[in-house]
Design a protein around this motif. Structure first.
Motif, PDB file in Angstrom:
ATOM      1  N   ALA A  52       0.996  -1.226  -0.216  1.00  0.00           N
ATOM      2  CA  ALA A  52      -0.207   0.005  -0.180  1.00  0.00           C
ATOM      3  C   ALA A  52       1.034   1.854  -0.132  1.00  0.00           C
ATOM      4  O   ALA A  52       2.341   1.510   0.559  1.00  0.00           O
ATOM      5  N   GLU A  53      -0.086   1.745  -0.200  1.00  0.00           N
ATOM      6  CA  GLU A  53       1.090   3.845  -0.400  1.00  0.00           C
ATOM      7  C   GLU A  53       0.281   4.259   0.846  1.00  0.00           C
ATOM      8  O   GLU A  53      -1.206   5.045   0.813  1.00  0.00           O
ATOM      9  N   PHE A  54       0.792   4.986   2.148  1.00  0.00           N
ATOM     10  CA  PHE A  54       0.307   5.638   3.081  1.00  0.00           C
ATOM     11  C   PHE A  54       0.841   7.303   3.015  1.00  0.00           C
ATOM     12  O   PHE A  54       2.274   7.488   2.779  1.00  0.00           O
ATOM     13  N   HIS A  55       0.515   8.373   3.338  1.00  0.00           N
ATOM     14  CA  HIS A  55       1.130   9.196   4.124  1.00  0.00           C
ATOM     15  C   HIS A  55       0.474  10.025   4.906  1.00  0.00           C
ATOM     16  O   HIS A  55      -1.047   9.602   5.125  1.00  0.00           O
ATOM     17  N   SER A  60       5.472  10.222   3.187  1.00  0.00           N
ATOM     18  CA  SER A  60       5.285   8.668   1.667  1.00  0.00           C
ATOM     19  C   SER A  60       5.810   7.601   2.140  1.00  0.00           C
ATOM     20  O   SER A  60       7.111   7.962   3.074  1.00  0.00           O
ATOM     21  N   TYR A  61       5.302   6.407   2.132  1.00  0.00           N
ATOM     22  CA  TYR A  61       5.735   5.517   2.605  1.00  0.00           C
ATOM     23  C   TYR A  61       5.278   4.035   2.127  1.00  0.00           C
ATOM     24  O   TYR A  61       4.379   4.217   1.140  1.00  0.00           O
ATOM     25  N   ASP A  62       6.008   3.214   1.552  1.00  0.00           N
ATOM     26  CA  ASP A  62       5.886   2.051   0.545  1.00  0.00           C
ATOM     27  C   ASP A  62       5.350   1.045   1.938  1.00  0.00           C
ATOM     28  O   ASP A  62       6.681   0.676   2.035  1.00  0.00           O
ATOM     29  N   ALA A  63       4.280   0.804   1.506  1.00  0.00           N
ATOM     30  CA  ALA A  63       4.024  -0.148   3.229  1.00  0.00           C
ATOM     31  C   ALA A  63       3.801  -1.530   2.706  1.00  0.00           C
ATOM     32  O   ALA A  63       2.884  -1.933   1.522  1.00  0.00           O
ATOM     33  N   VAL A  64       4.711  -2.584   3.019  1.00  0.00           N
ATOM     34  CA  VAL A  64       4.784  -3.673   3.211  1.00  0.00           C
ATOM     35  C   VAL A  64       4.557  -4.906   3.966  1.00  0.00           C
ATOM     36  O   VAL A  64       4.190  -4.391   5.202  1.00  0.00           O
ATOM     37  N   PRO A  65       4.359  -6.080   3.984  1.00  0.00           N
ATOM     38  CA  PRO A  65       3.669  -6.753   5.296  1.00  0.00           C
ATOM     39  C   PRO A  65       4.794  -6.728   6.564  1.00  0.00           C
ATOM     40  O   PRO A  65       6.101  -6.481   6.144  1.00  0.00           O
ATOM     41  N   GLY A  66       4.458  -6.658   7.798  1.00  0.00           N
ATOM     42  CA  GLY A  66       4.846  -6.655   8.737  1.00  0.00           C
ATOM     43  C   GLY A  66       5.378  -4.889   9.120  1.00  0.00           C
ATOM     44  O   GLY A  66       5.840  -4.765  10.123  1.00  0.00           O
ATOM     45  N   ASP A  67       5.063  -4.230   8.380  1.00  0.00           N
ATOM     46  CA  ASP A  67       5.307  -2.957   9.152  1.00  0.00           C
ATOM     47  C   ASP A  67       3.952  -2.253   9.687  1.00  0.00           C
ATOM     48  O   ASP A  67       2.475  -2.895   9.513  1.00  0.00           O
ATOM     49  N   GLU A  73      -3.418  11.689  17.238  1.00  0.00           N
ATOM     50  CA  GLU A  73      -4.612  12.455  17.258  1.00  0.00           C
ATOM     51  C   GLU A  73      -4.118  13.541  16.552  1.00  0.00           C
ATOM     52  O   GLU A  73      -3.469  13.793  17.310  1.00  0.00           O
ATOM     53  N   GLY A  74      -5.052  13.848  16.097  1.00  0.00           N
ATOM     54  CA  GLY A  74      -4.709  14.909  14.757  1.00  0.00           C
ATOM     55  C   GLY A  74      -4.481  15.189  13.858  1.00  0.00           C
ATOM     56  O   GLY A  74      -4.261  16.097  12.860  1.00  0.00           O
ATOM     57  N   GLN A  75      -3.489  14.488  13.192  1.00  0.00           N
ATOM     58  CA  GLN A  75      -2.628  14.116  12.710  1.00  0.00           C
ATOM     59  C   GLN A  75      -3.288  13.082  10.824  1.00  0.00           C
ATOM     60  O   GLN A  75      -3.868  12.115  11.046  1.00  0.00           O
ATOM     61  N   ILE A  76      -3.370  14.457   9.974  1.00  0.00           N
ATOM     62  CA  ILE A  76      -3.380  13.497   8.534  1.00  0.00           C
ATOM     63  C   ILE A  76      -3.026  12.725   8.228  1.00  0.00           C
ATOM     64  O   ILE A  76      -1.259  12.625   8.438  1.00  0.00           O
ATOM     65  N   HIS A  77      -3.709  11.308   8.113  1.00  0.00           N
ATOM     66  CA  HIS A  77      -2.936  10.176   7.225  1.00  0.00           C
ATOM     67  C   HIS A  77      -4.410   9.749   5.761  1.00  0.00           C
ATOM     68  O   HIS A  77      -5.400   9.813   5.909  1.00  0.00           O
ATOM     69  N   GLY A  78      -3.597   8.936   5.146  1.00  0.00           N
ATOM     70  CA  GLY A  78      -3.778   8.756   3.838  1.00  0.00           C
ATOM     71  C   GLY A  78      -3.516   7.083   3.128  1.00  0.00           C
ATOM     72  O   GLY A  78      -2.844   7.312   3.206  1.00  0.00           O
ATOM     73  N   GLY A  79      -4.218   6.711   2.504  1.00  0.00           N
ATOM     74  CA  GLY A  79      -3.719   5.220   1.964  1.00  0.00           C
ATOM     75  C   GLY A  79      -4.833   5.018   0.977  1.00  0.00           C
ATOM     76  O   GLY A  79      -5.713   5.172   0.733  1.00  0.00           O
ATOM     77  N   TYR A  80      -3.630   4.342  -0.124  1.00  0.00           N
ATOM     78  CA  TYR A  80      -3.828   4.375  -1.765  1.00  0.00           C
ATOM     79  C   TYR A  80      -3.838   2.571  -2.169  1.00  0.00           C
ATOM     80  O   TYR A  80      -2.107   2.601  -1.529  1.00  0.00           O
ATOM     81  N   LYS A 225      -0.635  18.463  -1.671  1.00  0.00           N
ATOM     82  CA  LYS A 225      -0.260  17.115  -2.206  1.00  0.00           C
ATOM     83  C   LYS A 225       0.913  16.608  -1.271  1.00  0.00           C
ATOM     84  O   LYS A 225       0.783  15.306  -1.116  1.00  0.00           O
ATOM     85  N   LYS A 226       1.916  16.833  -0.743  1.00  0.00           N
ATOM     86  CA  LYS A 226       2.895  16.783   0.169  1.00  0.00           C
ATOM     87  C   LYS A 226       1.624  15.902   1.593  1.00  0.00           C
ATOM     88  O   LYS A 226       2.731  14.877   1.820  1.00  0.00           O
ATOM     89  N   THR A 227       0.981  16.526   1.558  1.00  0.00           N
ATOM     90  CA  THR A 227       0.459  15.864   3.109  1.00  0.00           C
ATOM     91  C   THR A 227      -0.426  14.930   2.763  1.00  0.00           C
ATOM     92  O   THR A 227      -0.276  13.801   3.346  1.00  0.00           O
TER      93      THR A 227
END
Length: 293
Positions: A52-55, A60-67, A73-80, A225-227
């Motif tokens: 997955a791609e997490f922000h 930005s992070y490329d998420a893989v198994p085990g991560d 609280e209050g932090q913006i986050h999104g996943g693609y 875009k960064k966020t």
């Protein structure tokens, strides 16, 4: 398909006595979860399978198994989506409420509800990883199997998890990693996202969004875009398509009417965007009852 609110300040908990819950992903086209935040709730994601791609907080992070990922609280986050829908677990809980369920709040509150300078991600080479991963897996196992007393077991395990996090990542002198500028920008973008949540059916230009954020257009586009990991226009279209998909499945409204209700000016543009984000035309999506291809 449930629409995920942008600002989920009161996410569903198991109950007043159990201020936590667990989720597995529901993919809205290419979006795992739209950029959002929780004012009172901390979120932990543990990847099981796939990618997955997490922000998180503008990183930005490329998420893989085990991560393991932490969203305080209050932090913006999104996943693609990267390729196929991944498998991961999300733990969402109210730290202050957990502290309040303890027998001695004065003793527990600094550990359970204190300031944490959490990393966004930890991996197996992190010295704290294995103890935290073991606690998270045990907590998830209790919730999945739901044997008698699992709610109490989960609550106790979350206490252990928070104590371990506090010992590993307690903020020194209350100083957190994010700069004041980062936090200010996040608050400005939250204002824009809440505006989208309330007015997605109206015309919203990039210029108007930048004005709401009190930024120049150039600075706003770069910061957003960064966020969020996507441009403002991509975010807005994705949010509108998400709303449209719900209406297509849950109502008998004509497709043209739905396109109007979610803020698309023309049916052709709506069809184009809908297929881009879901892989199907609106008509096919209704015929398949919202099932993704």
């Amino acid at each position: 398909m449930a629409v995920q609110p942008i600002n989920n300040n009161k996410p569903p908990m198991l109950g007043d006595d159990y201020p936590f819950n667990f989720f597995q992903p529901e993919c809205d086209g290419k979006v795992l979860f739209h950029p959002h935040w929780h004012e009172r709730h901390m979120e932990i994601i543990m990847m099981a399978e796939g990618q997955a791609e997490f922000h998180i907080g503008g990183r930005s992070y490329d998420a893989v198994p085990g991560d393991i990922y932490f969203m305080p609280e209050g932090q913006i986050h999104g996943g693609y989506l990267k390729k196929t829908i991944p498998s991961y677990y999300t733990i969402l809980f109210d730290r202050s409420a957990l502290a309040g369920t303890s027998s001695n709040i004065r003793s527990y509150e600094p550990l359970l509800g204190g300031e944490l300078a959490l990393p966004d991600r930890i991996r197996p080479d992190d010295p704290h990883y294995h103890a935290l991963a073991e606690t998270i897996r045990t907590t998830i196992g209790e919730f999945i199997h739901q044997k008698q007393g699992y709610e109490m077991a989960v609550r106790s395990l979350l206490h252990v998890l928070l104590i371990r996090l506090a010992r590993a990542y307690a903020a020194e002198d209350g100083i957190l990693r994010d700069s004041q500028a980062d936090r200010r920008h996040a608050e400005q973008l939250k204002h824009v996202m809440m505006h989208v949540d309330n007015h997605y059916m109206d015309k919203i230009s990039v210029q108007e969004a930048a004005k709401l954020a009190n930024m120049s257009v150039h600075h706003f586009c770069r910061t957003f875009k960064k966020t969020a990991g996507r441009t403002f226009t991509e975010f807005l279209n994705s949010y509108r398509i998400n709303k449209a998909a719900e209406l297509i499945v849950q109502t008998d409204l004509q497709i043209t009417r739905i396109a109007e209700q979610v803020g698309f000016g023309t049916i052709n543009y709506f069809d184009e965007m809908f297929k881009k984000f879901t892989g199907q035309s609106p008509t096919q999506f209704r015929k398949n009852k919202g099932k993704r291809q």
